[in-house]
Design a protein around this motif. Structure first.
Motif, short mmCIF file in Angstrom:
data_model
loop_
_atom_site.label_atom_id
_atom_site.label_comp_id
_atom_site.label_asym_id
_atom_site.label_seq_id
_atom_site.Cartn_x
_atom_site.Cartn_y
_atom_site.Cartn_z
N GLY A 1 0.85 -1.24 -0.02
CA GLY A 1 0.16 0.05 -0.04
C GLY A 1 0.91 1.31 -0.05
N ALA A 2 2.05 1.27 0.81
CA ALA A 2 2.80 2.41 0.75
C ALA A 2 3.97 2.42 -0.48
N GLY A 3 4.29 1.06 -0.58
CA GLY A 3 5.82 1.07 -1.74
C GLY A 3 5.35 1.53 -2.95
N ILE A 4 4.14 1.06 -3.54
CA ILE A 4 3.75 1.61 -4.78
C ILE A 4 3.69 2.71 -5.04
N PRO A 5 2.88 3.90 -4.18
CA PRO A 5 2.73 5.00 -4.32
C PRO A 5 4.06 5.95 -4.27
N LEU A 6 4.99 5.41 -3.32
CA LEU A 6 6.23 6.09 -3.03
C LEU A 6 7.02 5.68 -4.38
N PHE A 7 7.15 4.64 -4.84
CA PHE A 7 7.92 4.28 -6.10
C PHE A 7 7.34 5.17 -7.37
N LEU A 8 6.02 5.50 -7.35
CA LEU A 8 5.52 6.29 -8.41
C LEU A 8 5.80 7.75 -8.05
N SER A 9 6.03 8.12 -6.92
CA SER A 9 6.52 9.51 -6.47
C SER A 9 7.80 9.85 -7.00
N SER B 1 15.00 4.45 -4.25
CA SER B 1 15.34 5.37 -2.94
C SER B 1 14.25 5.82 -2.22
N PHE B 2 13.07 5.98 -2.82
CA PHE B 2 12.05 6.43 -2.13
C PHE B 2 11.44 5.43 -1.36
N GLU B 3 11.80 4.02 -1.46
CA GLU B 3 11.23 2.84 -0.56
C GLU B 3 12.18 2.73 0.47
N LEU B 4 13.12 3.61 0.93
CA LEU B 4 13.81 3.65 2.21
C LEU B 4 12.71 3.61 3.36
N PRO B 5 12.01 4.60 3.55
CA PRO B 5 11.10 4.63 4.73
C PRO B 5 10.40 3.28 4.97
N VAL B 6 9.95 2.83 3.95
CA VAL B 6 9.19 1.50 3.99
C VAL B 6 9.86 0.46 4.40
N LEU B 7 11.29 0.32 4.07
CA LEU B 7 11.97 -0.64 4.61
C LEU B 7 12.23 -0.56 5.89
N LEU B 8 12.50 0.67 6.44
CA LEU B 8 12.84 0.95 7.73
C LEU B 8 11.75 0.75 8.90
N VAL B 9 10.61 1.23 8.07
CA VAL B 9 9.41 0.88 9.06
C VAL B 9 8.92 -0.55 9.20
N LEU B 10 9.35 -1.52 7.99
CA LEU B 10 9.16 -2.88 8.13
C LEU B 10 10.05 -3.46 9.11
N LEU B 11 11.39 -2.91 9.10
CA LEU B 11 12.39 -3.59 10.21
C LEU B 11 11.90 -3.41 11.39
N ASN B 12 11.33 -1.96 11.62
CA ASN B 12 10.98 -1.62 13.11
C ASN B 12 9.49 -2.43 13.31
N LEU B 13 8.60 -2.71 12.45
CA LEU B 13 7.68 -3.54 12.92
C LEU B 13 7.78 -5.09 13.10
N GLY B 14 8.89 -5.40 12.58
CA GLY B 14 9.43 -6.83 12.79
C GLY B 14 10.34 -7.00 14.11
N GLY B 15 10.44 -5.65 14.93
CA GLY B 15 10.98 -5.74 15.89
C GLY B 15 12.84 -5.94 15.76
N VAL B 16 13.20 -5.64 14.42
CA VAL B 16 14.71 -5.59 14.25
C VAL B 16 15.32 -4.57 14.72
N ILE B 17 14.74 -3.09 14.59
CA ILE B 17 15.54 -2.21 14.91
C ILE B 17 14.58 -0.99 15.54
N SER B 18 14.89 -0.54 16.55
CA SER B 18 14.12 0.51 17.26
C SER B 18 13.94 1.87 16.82
N ALA B 19 12.99 2.84 17.13
CA ALA B 19 12.77 4.14 16.77
C ALA B 19 14.23 5.02 17.23
N ARG B 20 14.61 4.54 18.40
CA ARG B 20 15.91 5.21 19.30
C ARG B 20 17.02 4.91 18.27
#
Length: 282
Positions: free
Chosen positions: A116-124, A171-190
């Motif tokens: 849902g977020a990756g396709i609009p970001l890629f098109l942007s 390159s616009f997919e970077l935030p989606v990757l970071l948010v997915l890693l956070n949702l998966g518990g790999v990295i924290s926001a801090r």
């Protein structure tokens, strides 16, 4: 399902995806001249009947095609590219439908967020790349010597434009990757926010390398949106960490119920007495 059923389902999904791409490609082939005109519009072209080096917008070049088969090859390439891009919702859905039965509930939610977020970001990102092409072409063509006429092959320009669109879109997919890693518990926001100096420097270096022109405007057009998206990813991850802290006691160790291991019965069972063995003596 058995392996044969999986292979048959994969075949059906591939047929639907390829069929959608071919259908859109045929439709795009009917309008290939308009598509090519839209793609080469950023090129500063001179009139082919005169060897002028400048037009009203500044430096220019003669837009050309090399070879007898180049127009047909160009039309085919543009039509297939348009078919893949325009049919992306169909083949992405077919990919999702094939993978979804093997995912847990939260994994399905994460992949839906990605789609849902990756396709609009890629098109942007692709739109930003196309918007920066006029500036990029003007800067690059400005290096042409005064006593030379620049021939602008359409194939070379489309390759450059495709690379820029792909680089900007990914390159616009970077935030989606970071948010997915956070949702998966790999990295924290801090931790993600603690990388801000290195991330901003890396984004600046990447924007300088990824943009073919030497002007700072193209670099800013790529670097500034990625930096803002990185900050937005940090904010979303921070909200998710706060939510996880509030709901941490609802489920043990934050593990969803459908991902917990099945309970095992470890109650010891009585052991049967040994059977007697008759031994024959000689």
């Amino acid at each position: 399902m058995p392996l044969g059923e999986h292979l048959r389902e994969l075949r059906n999904r591939l047929i639907k995806a390829v069929g959608a791409i071919l259908l859109v490609t045929v439709v795009a082939a009917l309008f290939y001249k308009q598509l090519i005109g839209f793609l080469i519009d950023p090129l500063p072209g001179c009139a082919p009947d005169r060897l002028a080096h400048e037009n009203d917008a500044g430096r220019c070049g003669v837009i050309s095609l090399n070879g007898l088969l180049s127009p047909f090859t160009l039309a085919l390439k543009v039509s297939i590219t348009a078919g893949i891009v325009a049919a992306s919702p169909v083949w992405l859905y077919q990919l999702w439908a094939f993978v979804a039965p093997g995912l847990h509930r939260n994994e399905k939610k994460y992949t839906l967020v990605f789609l849902g977020a990756g396709i609009p970001l890629f098109l942007s990102g692709a739109a930003v790349a196309y918007g920066s092409l006029p500036t990029t072409t003007r800067v690059l063509i400005s290096f042409t010597p005064d006593n030379a006429t620049n021939l602008l092959p359409v194939d070379d320009f489309l390759d450059l434009a495709t690379r820029m669109v792909v680089v900007f879109g990914l390159s616009f997919e970077l935030p989606v990757l970071l948010v997915l890693l956070n949702l998966g518990g790999v990295i924290s926001a801090r931790r993600m926010a603690g990388w801000w100096r290195g991330m901003l420097m890396g984004i600046a270096v990447f924007a300088a390398v990824a943009t073919p022109s030497t002007d700072p405007l193209s670099m800013l057009l790529l670097g500034a949106p990625i930096s803002l998206l990185y900050l937005a990813a940090c904010a979303i991850s921070w909200c998710n960490d706060r939510r996880r802290e509030r709901t941490d006691g609802a489920e043990p160790d934050g593990i969803p119920q459908d991902m917990e291991a099945s309970p095992m019965d470890l109650t010891p069972a009585p052991v049967d007495p040994p059977d007697s063995i008759a031994i024959s003596r000689p």
